[in-house]
Design a protein around this motif. Sequence first.
Motif, PDB file in Angstrom:
ATOM      1  N   ILE A 101       0.813  -1.057   0.179  1.00 55.08           N
ATOM      2  CA  ILE A 101       0.055  -0.021  -0.129  1.00 55.08           C
ATOM      3  C   ILE A 101       0.715   1.161   0.031  1.00 55.08           C
ATOM      4  CG2 ILE A 101      -1.863   1.346   1.275  1.00 55.08           C
ATOM      5  CD1 ILE A 101      -1.786  -1.688   2.880  1.00 55.08           C
ATOM      6  N   VAL A 102       0.808   1.889  -1.037  1.00 55.18           N
ATOM      7  CA  VAL A 102       1.582   3.417  -1.239  1.00 55.18           C
ATOM      8  C   VAL A 102       0.852   4.376  -0.398  1.00 55.18           C
ATOM      9  CG1 VAL A 102       2.897   4.902  -2.473  1.00 55.18           C
ATOM     10  CG2 VAL A 102       2.738   2.451  -3.077  1.00 55.18           C
ATOM     11  N   LYS A 134       0.013  -4.691  13.054  1.00 57.60           N
ATOM     12  CA  LYS A 134       0.689  -3.670  12.623  1.00 57.60           C
ATOM     13  C   LYS A 134       1.189  -3.856  11.238  1.00 57.60           C
ATOM     14  CE  LYS A 134       2.684  -1.735  16.568  1.00 57.60           C
ATOM     15  NZ  LYS A 134       3.686  -0.721  17.072  1.00 57.60           N
ATOM     16  N   THR A 135       1.504  -2.951  10.882  1.00 51.00           N
ATOM     17  CA  THR A 135       1.955  -3.245   9.320  1.00 51.00           C
ATOM     18  C   THR A 135       3.437  -2.566   9.167  1.00 51.00           C
ATOM     19  OG1 THR A 135       1.226  -1.206   8.717  1.00 51.00           O
ATOM     20  CG2 THR A 135      -0.233  -3.128   8.129  1.00 51.00           C
ATOM     21  N   ILE A 136       4.374  -3.349   8.301  1.00 47.55           N
ATOM     22  CA  ILE A 136       5.572  -2.796   8.138  1.00 47.55           C
ATOM     23  C   ILE A 136       5.464  -1.462   7.332  1.00 47.55           C
ATOM     24  CG2 ILE A 136       7.665  -3.178   6.666  1.00 47.55           C
ATOM     25  CD1 ILE A 136       7.309  -6.057   7.370  1.00 47.55           C
ATOM     26  N   VAL A 137       6.225  -0.481   7.762  1.00 50.82           N
ATOM     27  CA  VAL A 137       6.110   0.903   7.082  1.00 50.82           C
ATOM     28  C   VAL A 137       7.477   1.365   6.643  1.00 50.82           C
ATOM     29  CG1 VAL A 137       5.291   3.199   7.341  1.00 50.82           C
ATOM     30  CG2 VAL A 137       4.177   1.488   8.646  1.00 50.82           C
ATOM     31  N   PRO A 163       0.649  -6.999   5.306  1.00 53.21           N
ATOM     32  CA  PRO A 163       0.423  -5.704   4.511  1.00 53.21           C
ATOM     33  C   PRO A 163       1.751  -4.927   4.750  1.00 53.21           C
ATOM     34  CG  PRO A 163      -1.519  -6.000   5.576  1.00 53.21           C
ATOM     35  CD  PRO A 163      -0.518  -6.960   6.186  1.00 53.21           C
ATOM     36  N   VAL A 164       2.203  -4.233   3.749  1.00 53.34           N
ATOM     37  CA  VAL A 164       3.364  -3.270   3.950  1.00 53.34           C
ATOM     38  C   VAL A 164       3.298  -2.206   3.262  1.00 53.34           C
ATOM     39  CG1 VAL A 164       5.873  -2.877   3.371  1.00 53.34           C
ATOM     40  CG2 VAL A 164       5.222  -5.296   4.010  1.00 53.34           C
ATOM     41  N   TYR A 165       3.475  -0.823   3.894  1.00 50.40           N
ATOM     42  CA  TYR A 165       3.228   0.410   3.501  1.00 50.40           C
ATOM     43  C   TYR A 165       4.536   0.853   2.843  1.00 50.40           C
ATOM     44  CZ  TYR A 165      -1.202   1.805   5.833  1.00 50.40           C
ATOM     45  OH  TYR A 165      -2.512   1.909   6.439  1.00 50.40           O
ATOM     46  N   VAL A 166       4.398   1.799   1.691  1.00 49.31           N
ATOM     47  CA  VAL A 166       5.581   2.463   1.075  1.00 49.31           C
ATOM     48  C   VAL A 166       4.844   3.897   1.478  1.00 49.31           C
ATOM     49  CG1 VAL A 166       6.791   3.525  -0.546  1.00 49.31           C
ATOM     50  CG2 VAL A 166       6.232   0.964  -0.592  1.00 49.31           C
ATOM     51  N   PHE A 167       5.490   4.752   2.417  1.00 45.73           N
ATOM     52  CA  PHE A 167       4.906   5.983   3.058  1.00 45.73           C
ATOM     53  C   PHE A 167       5.771   7.097   2.835  1.00 45.73           C
ATOM     54  CE2 PHE A 167       4.204   8.084   7.511  1.00 45.73           C
ATOM     55  CZ  PHE A 167       2.968   8.207   7.130  1.00 45.73           C
ATOM     56  N   THR A 168       5.152   8.046   2.249  1.00 42.47           N
ATOM     57  CA  THR A 168       5.906   9.354   1.858  1.00 42.47           C
ATOM     58  C   THR A 168       4.981  10.417   1.845  1.00 42.47           C
ATOM     59  OG1 THR A 168       7.889  10.218   0.802  1.00 42.47           O
ATOM     60  CG2 THR A 168       6.334   9.160  -0.414  1.00 42.47           C
ATOM     61  N   LEU A 281       9.593   2.901   9.465  1.00 41.86           N
ATOM     62  CA  LEU A 281       8.646   3.694  10.761  1.00 41.86           C
ATOM     63  C   LEU A 281       8.036   2.492  11.673  1.00 41.86           C
ATOM     64  CD1 LEU A 281       7.571   6.557   8.825  1.00 41.86           C
ATOM     65  CD2 LEU A 281       9.336   6.593  10.213  1.00 41.86           C
ATOM     66  N   PHE A 282       7.833   1.363  11.066  1.00 40.56           N
ATOM     67  CA  PHE A 282       7.486   0.383  11.858  1.00 40.56           C
ATOM     68  C   PHE A 282       8.171  -0.928  11.173  1.00 40.56           C
ATOM     69  CE2 PHE A 282       5.954  -3.770  12.877  1.00 40.56           C
ATOM     70  CZ  PHE A 282       6.273  -3.975  14.333  1.00 40.56           C
ATOM     71  N   PRO A 283       9.347  -1.446  11.770  1.00 40.74           N
ATOM     72  CA  PRO A 283       9.672  -1.368  13.215  1.00 40.74           C
ATOM     73  C   PRO A 283      10.547  -0.068  13.141  1.00 40.74           C
ATOM     74  CG  PRO A 283      11.132  -2.969  11.860  1.00 40.74           C
ATOM     75  CD  PRO A 283       9.798  -2.760  10.975  1.00 40.74           C
ATOM     76  N   PHE A 284      10.362   0.530  14.328  1.00 36.19           N
ATOM     77  CA  PHE A 284      10.984   1.967  14.433  1.00 36.19           C
ATOM     78  C   PHE A 284      12.312   1.581  15.170  1.00 36.19           C
ATOM     79  CE2 PHE A 284      11.317   6.056  16.856  1.00 36.19           C
ATOM     80  CZ  PHE A 284      10.814   7.038  15.878  1.00 36.19           C
TER      81      PHE A 284
END
Lengths: 348, 478
Positions: A101-102, A134-137, A163-168, A281-284
């Motif tokens: 998920i972006v 939680k999801t990987i971010v 689920p894994v985020y690409v987060f920006t 960001l997760f894992p922090f």
Amino acid sequence: MAKELIKGNEAVIKGALLAGCRNYFGYPITPASEIAHAASKYFPLLGRSFLQGESEVASINMCYGAASAGVRTMTASSGPGISLKQEGISYAAGSELPIVIVDIQRGGPGLGNIAPEQGDYNQVTKGGGHGNYKTIVLAPNCAQEMCDLTMLAFDLADEYRTPVYVFTDGYIGQMMEPVEFPKAREIKVEKDWAVWGNRESRDNLINSIYLEPLELEAHNQKLQDKYQLIEEKEVMFDTYRLDDAELVTMGYGIVSRILKTAIDKARKKGLKVGLLRPITLFPFPNKKIQELGNRVNSFLVVEMSNGQMVQDVKLALLGAKPVYFYNRMGGVVPTVNEVLNKIEEILK
Amino acid sequence: MAKDILRKPKGFNDVYFNKPGADKENTHYCPGCGHGVVHKLIAEALEDFGVADRAIMISPVGCSVFVYYYFATGNVQAAHGRAPAVATGLKRANPDSIVISYQGDGDLGAIGGNNILQAANRGENITVIFVNNAIYGMTGGQMAPTTLVGQRTMTTPYGRSVENEGYPIKICELLASLESPAYLERTAITDVKNIMKTRLAIRKAIKVQIDNKGFSLVEILSACPSGWRMTPRKAKEWITTNMMPYFKPGVYKDVLNERKPYAPAKLNLSLDEIDEKLGLKEEAPSFPGDMSGLKENHRNPRIKVAGFGGQGVLMLGNVLAEAGMLQGYEVSWLPSYGPEMRGGTANCQVHIDEDKIGSPVVSDSTVLIAMNKPSLDKFVPDVVPGGVVLYNTSMIDQAPRRKDLEIIPVPASEIADATGDLKVANMVMIGAYLETTKVVSKEAVFAALDIAIKHKGFIPMNQKAIEQGIEHVRKIKG
Ligand SMILES: Cc1ncc(C[n+]2csc(CCOP(=O)(O)OP(=O)(O)O)c2C)c(N)n1
Ligand code: SF4
Ligand SMILES: [Mg+2]
């Protein structure tokens, strides 16, 4: 491959296709729409499938279906759309489905605006939907990482069935920078749990219901164990001029780029300041923060939000060192000089 | 009763191994519930057509949430109302699978209303089995979108009223108004005759999918004795006397004869072909640059380009960044985006640097290229002392007043017009900029044009405009 000047949002799609993503589902929203544009162009060219869903709710559930079938699948959106996806992401976490998920953040709350902001931090790093998950971010800060971390996101999603985020933020999505794409390679992932519509997978079930509390507790525990493993193995961060730093600045996405320039300027003035940029960001990077806490004087967290990541930094330090905070909101991007002033104010 | 009908029909698991608890023999449905009968008819059809291996059942949220206990197929459980979206994902990921979205009236008609409408409207090649029992069975008998007028439920204790809740929704009629669906029928689980009709409808709907003819749905009027607070026998009668007059059984759409089978083509590309389709190149043109000999105020520029939307401001910055990259520099290009552009102004921020770029934001620019007056007025104060300002004198009648800048007036629009197209004023500016600073070379800019401009026919005109810009600066600099 030769470098290509390309928008971060487009680099996401080329990276996804190189990572073997087969199905894209998404609903347009600024500043993430170029991802859908590029997907609609390139997925069909490669004989893969692009579909504009009727909403973000539908799109994430389409991903849920495609992931159930064992293929690599993704969606992309921004704040309001991510809010809508949360139900589906909770289901995917519960059913242990790999989905990428972006989130290209924009200003909020509500319709807010389309300028870059970082107010989605809590909703993506803390689960966001209902239940204990939680999801990987992953948090790219340049176009190259938009490609690289998207590719990594697919690997992590499959490895951990999550689920894994690409987060920006809007700036990193909209910006063009040179990207060196890897050559296409064979991608094969065995998913013996998937429901592929064949004899071998006939007994397989994708499901998040566990009626018996003891069973659901065991399922939850399994998820927690997985998150712990992720915390042990997958932390990623970047450091800059930390060796002799007295002050550690922290920020992700576009903020980390601003910090870098501010640090260079501060160093020219003889100020001992460095950067810790979480890439996950997760894992922090709690351990790294604690380790730095033992040798530096203080921390400065800069965010384009009301102060979300700073809470995690404080939690990691448990009061061991002062944590300063500087922020802008509503799509206002802090300038290098604003940050520099803050650094000087702390170190004076 | 239900127990007899359900004992191990074809296509069911021998033992309900997914069912928690000790009883792995009996279904979880109430006596007289329609769900079990419908399950049996689906399972039988999948076996008879020889597609049980390929079949994937989607369990909705509702009393049929446990569809996966029973069916010896692949099973996926979906969020409330989202089964058509999940089915879409499954089917598109694997067009060879036979995907069945099994849904109740709350699931399909209320919370998932848009999902079913849109899946139907896409003509998604899936089969939907819609069990209409006019109530929310699972949650203890609340109103459904199909609850009849006057019908008492836990949330319509005085009966459904048209004034408060409107009329019950007729799904088959609604979907029949769409072009895409291939087959829509409503049947009822009452007597043997109607059950046989239901059986045929289900088989037909599944066959539609096997034949790749698109979207099919069977709406089945079905008893919920528990939710309706009736005996199973009374409940069946109530379907006949109360539901069937309003929800009339029948075929609502059947365009199978007109439909050509459609299955997406499979494409198997080699790795090299993937690289090619993605436009990845082994090599790019290279024009190694060197800024070391340049004037200090020209080196490592932070450029702001601004003007009206339509003046090619973003392209101007794009070509400069592209050229910088081809010269081996670090570059970044950041546009203004969204409504800001719709308002009629556009700007972009470009870095060309020997070192890695920190902040790509240009707040204190070393170069300003202003295409119109508002842009000049707005951004001149941000230019650092000694910075370069190129401004379009065709649209700006007053030179900037600051004395600490290197100011280059360029009649960009006029030169562009004389060259043949007003639109290439941006290219005139590029020529003027490169001649003024030498940060990028003409060769690199021309190569950048080849990459950045899609319509190759425009390239000669753009090149000419760049030459004109260069020429202009040569003239004024003497
Ligand atoms: C998002 C969400 N809202 C509400 C519920 C509670 N809920 C479970 S089943 C159901 C109604 C199901 O009714 P229907 O689709 O008609 O199925 P039936 O039980 O009648 O077969 C509701 C409201 C839920 N599980 N999820
Ligand atoms: S509550 Fe109604 S729909 Fe649910 S199992 Fe019982 S009879 Fe069937
Ligand atoms: Mg119902």
